[in-house]
Design an enzyme around this catalytic site. Structure first.
Site, mmCIF file in Angstrom:
data_model
loop_
_atom_site.group_PDB
_atom_site.id
_atom_site.type_symbol
_atom_site.label_atom_id
_atom_site.label_comp_id
_atom_site.label_asym_id
_atom_site.label_seq_id
_atom_site.Cartn_x
_atom_site.Cartn_y
_atom_site.Cartn_z
ATOM 1 N N ASP A 204 4.489 1.483 3.385
ATOM 2 C CA ASP A 204 4.728 0.128 4.480
ATOM 3 C C ASP A 204 5.983 -1.026 3.779
ATOM 4 O OD1 ASP A 204 3.073 -0.735 2.773
ATOM 5 O OD2 ASP A 204 1.930 -1.696 4.540
ATOM 6 N N ASP A 206 5.214 -4.555 3.406
ATOM 7 C CA ASP A 206 4.506 -5.794 3.501
ATOM 8 C C ASP A 206 4.968 -7.215 3.530
ATOM 9 O OD1 ASP A 206 1.214 -4.742 3.224
ATOM 10 O OD2 ASP A 206 3.148 -3.796 1.113
ATOM 11 N N ASP A 291 2.828 -4.705 7.196
ATOM 12 C CA ASP A 291 1.690 -5.710 7.550
ATOM 13 C C ASP A 291 2.308 -6.561 7.232
ATOM 14 O OD1 ASP A 291 -0.121 -3.234 7.432
ATOM 15 O OD2 ASP A 291 -0.205 -3.512 4.793
HETATM 16 P P1 8DG Z 1 2.984 1.039 -1.207
HETATM 17 O O1 8DG Z 1 3.147 0.152 0.645
HETATM 18 O O2 8DG Z 1 3.993 1.183 -1.586
HETATM 19 O O3 8DG Z 1 2.772 1.960 -0.777
HETATM 20 O O4 8DG Z 1 1.964 0.751 -1.933
HETATM 21 P P2 8DG Z 1 1.507 -1.211 -1.900
HETATM 22 O O5 8DG Z 1 2.430 -2.260 -1.060
HETATM 23 O O6 8DG Z 1 0.928 -1.751 -3.569
HETATM 24 O O7 8DG Z 1 0.465 -0.838 -1.223
HETATM 25 P P3 8DG Z 1 -0.403 -1.948 -0.120
HETATM 26 O O8 8DG Z 1 -1.421 -0.620 0.879
HETATM 27 O O9 8DG Z 1 0.926 -1.974 0.834
HETATM 28 O O10 8DG Z 1 -1.195 -2.607 -0.524
HETATM 29 C C1 8DG Z 1 -0.180 -3.770 -0.552
HETATM 30 C C2 8DG Z 1 -1.100 -5.171 -1.725
HETATM 31 O O11 8DG Z 1 -2.408 -5.644 -0.300
HETATM 32 C C3 8DG Z 1 -1.918 -4.025 -1.735
HETATM 33 O O12 8DG Z 1 -2.586 -5.072 -3.389
HETATM 34 C C4 8DG Z 1 -3.668 -4.403 -1.934
HETATM 35 C C5 8DG Z 1 -3.439 -5.074 -0.634
HETATM 36 N N1 8DG Z 1 -4.170 -5.073 0.837
HETATM 37 C C6 8DG Z 1 -4.490 -4.064 1.001
HETATM 38 N N2 8DG Z 1 -5.748 -4.587 2.043
HETATM 39 C C7 8DG Z 1 -6.024 -5.719 2.092
HETATM 40 C C8 8DG Z 1 -7.011 -6.427 1.814
HETATM 41 O O13 8DG Z 1 -7.780 -6.901 3.042
HETATM 42 N N3 8DG Z 1 -8.054 -7.186 1.497
HETATM 43 C C9 8DG Z 1 -6.505 -7.930 0.473
HETATM 44 N N4 8DG Z 1 -7.261 -8.691 -0.666
HETATM 45 N N5 8DG Z 1 -5.915 -7.590 -0.577
HETATM 46 C C10 8DG Z 1 -5.369 -6.160 0.880
HETATM 47 O O14 8DG Z 1 -3.466 -3.563 1.717
HETATM 48 MN MN MN Z 2 3.147 -2.129 0.500
HETATM 49 MN MN MN Z 3 0.704 -2.749 3.300
#
Ligand code: 8DG
Ligand code: MN
Ligand code: MN
Length: 367
Positions: A204, A206, A291
């Site tokens: 995704d 972010d 996100d």
């Molecule tokens: P990807 O998308 O490339 O697969 O990897 P990523 O970007 O590292 O993973 P992600 O699932 O998009 O998560 C990004 C960051 O956000 C990761 O450090 C975890 C954090 N995160 C969530 N949900 C929540 C939450 O509810 N609270 C907090 N504090 N952090 C969160 O994904």
């Molecule tokens: Mn991500």
């Molecule tokens: Mn995410």
């Protein structure tokens, strides 16, 4: 025959936040195997085992060269008997029977396929599997009621399985930026998550949104979402309100690690080709998971640190803070239990300093 004295032994600190873990992984076969077992544990409601495998994989990601024999691993932290057995199997036999068995198992395959649907967690997948649903086709035929997220997830399944590229992330960044400054001039967006750590692809994209004047960010998310919706950029969105309670002298003590920022889980419609109209049956857009998180400027450094990841790096930072420093770290704040007060920070560097840690840049947080 290698003389034991000549074998390179590695030394690695036990907390991932004490290590510099780049994307240059010298042991991908071993870390993929351990990550698969971690995933299987997480999907089976065995979080403790999941973390143990994630920690073991992360230790191997931090090694400066490929492991050639288990004797090199003597004294390394986080490698329990189970992980060592898997590593030994792979080093000595080329594969781990447990990993191969798991990969082939109907249960794991079904859990994977079903939880790959956006909006479907392990619990839901488990329930469906008990009802005999193992595939997308069976799910569609089953007449199960799907919520709005799951319907969108199923509809865009193939697109969402395709990794998002950095170029796509940047294209979406420009759109989000336009939305944000249109509804609140001066607001700022920052790419977070895996792309901030230098990953070339992600599941995704972010973004963290803030405004340099405290309070101006209040109510920003619904406006950004409306703007994006009016321009036809959103295929799905669910916005959750900020539930973080402010105390008089600062943010309230975080009740859990789950953060309470105003956030939006969305599926973007990204136009991929501006050229002439494609032949019928072809479309010129794809669905991408995005996100969005809004933070007040006073919490920005904590939000940035908390949302950059990796997930294991974040977990280890919080463990370090709690166990070694008697502090509670969240994506909102850092609380010093001994002093009984919040420690304010305007940069990630300051937070590392409070925690008594050497600064680790995002590109070295790929634990
Ligand atoms: P990807 O998308 O490339 O697969 O990897 P990523 O970007 O590292 O993973 P992600 O699932 O998009 O998560 C990004 C960051 O956000 C990761 O450090 C975890 C954090 N995160 C969530 N949900 C929540 C939450 O509810 N609270 C907090 N504090 N952090 C969160 O994904
Ligand atoms: Mn991500
Ligand atoms: Mn995410």
């Amino acid at each position: 025959q290698i003389d034991e004295a000549e074998v390179v032994a590695f030394s690695v600190p036990s907390y991932a936040c004490l290590r510099r873990t780049t994307l240059d992984n010298h042991n991908p076969v071993l870390t993929d195997a351990l990550s698969l077992l971690a995933e299987n544990a997480e999907l089976s409601d065995e979080d403790g085992r999941g973390v143990a495998f994630r920690r073991a994989a992360a230790v191997l990601k931090a090694l400066p060269e490929p492991v050639t024999g288990v004797t090199q691993l003597r004294g390394l932290p986080c490698l329990g008997g189970h992980s060592l057995r898997v590593i030994r199997d792979i080093l000595e036999n080329g594969a781990s029977s447990e990993v191969e068995f798991t990969k082939q198992s109907e249960r794991f395959k079904a859990l994977k396929v079903l939880t790959d649907i956006f909006g479907v967690g392990a619990k839901t997948a488990e329930r469906w599997i008990r009802d005999g649903i193992h595939s997308l086709h069976q799910l569609q035929e089953s007449g199960q009621t799907l919520n709005r997220a799951q319907q969108a997830g199923l509809e865009h399944y193939d697109d969402l399985k395709q990794p998002v590229t950095k170029a796509e992330a940047d294209a979406i960044g420009e759109i989000v930026e336009e939305a944000v400054v249109s509804v609140l001039p001066g607001a700022q967006i920052t790419l977070i998550g895996g792309f901030r750590r230098g990953k070339l692809t992600g599941h995704d994209v972010d973004f963290l949104i803030t405004h340099p004047e405290e309070g101006r960010e209040v109510g920003l998310m619904p406006k950004v979402v409306s703007w994006l919706e009016s321009q036809g950029f959103l295929l799905y969105q669910k916005t959750t309100r900020n539930s973080y309670l402010e105390a008089k002298d600062g943010p309230a003590r975080p009740a859990s690690n789950m953060d309470r920022f105003e956030r939006c889980f969305s599926i973007f419609k990204l136009v991929t080709d501006e050229g002439p109209k494609p032949a019928s049956g072809h479309r010129r857009w794809r669905a991408v998971r995005v996100d969005l998180v809004v933070s007040p400027i006073s919490q920005f450094a904590f939000a940035l640190l908390g949302w950059t990841g990796s997930k294991l790096f974040e977990r280890e930072l919080r463990r370090w803070a709690g166990h070694e420093k008697a502090m509670s770290l969240s994506s909102h704040a850092l609380y010093d239990n001994k002093q009984g007060r919040y420690l304010k920070a305007t940069s990630e560097e300051e937070i590392f300093t409070y925690l008594g840690l050497e600064y680790i840049p995002p590109s070295e947080r790929n634990a």
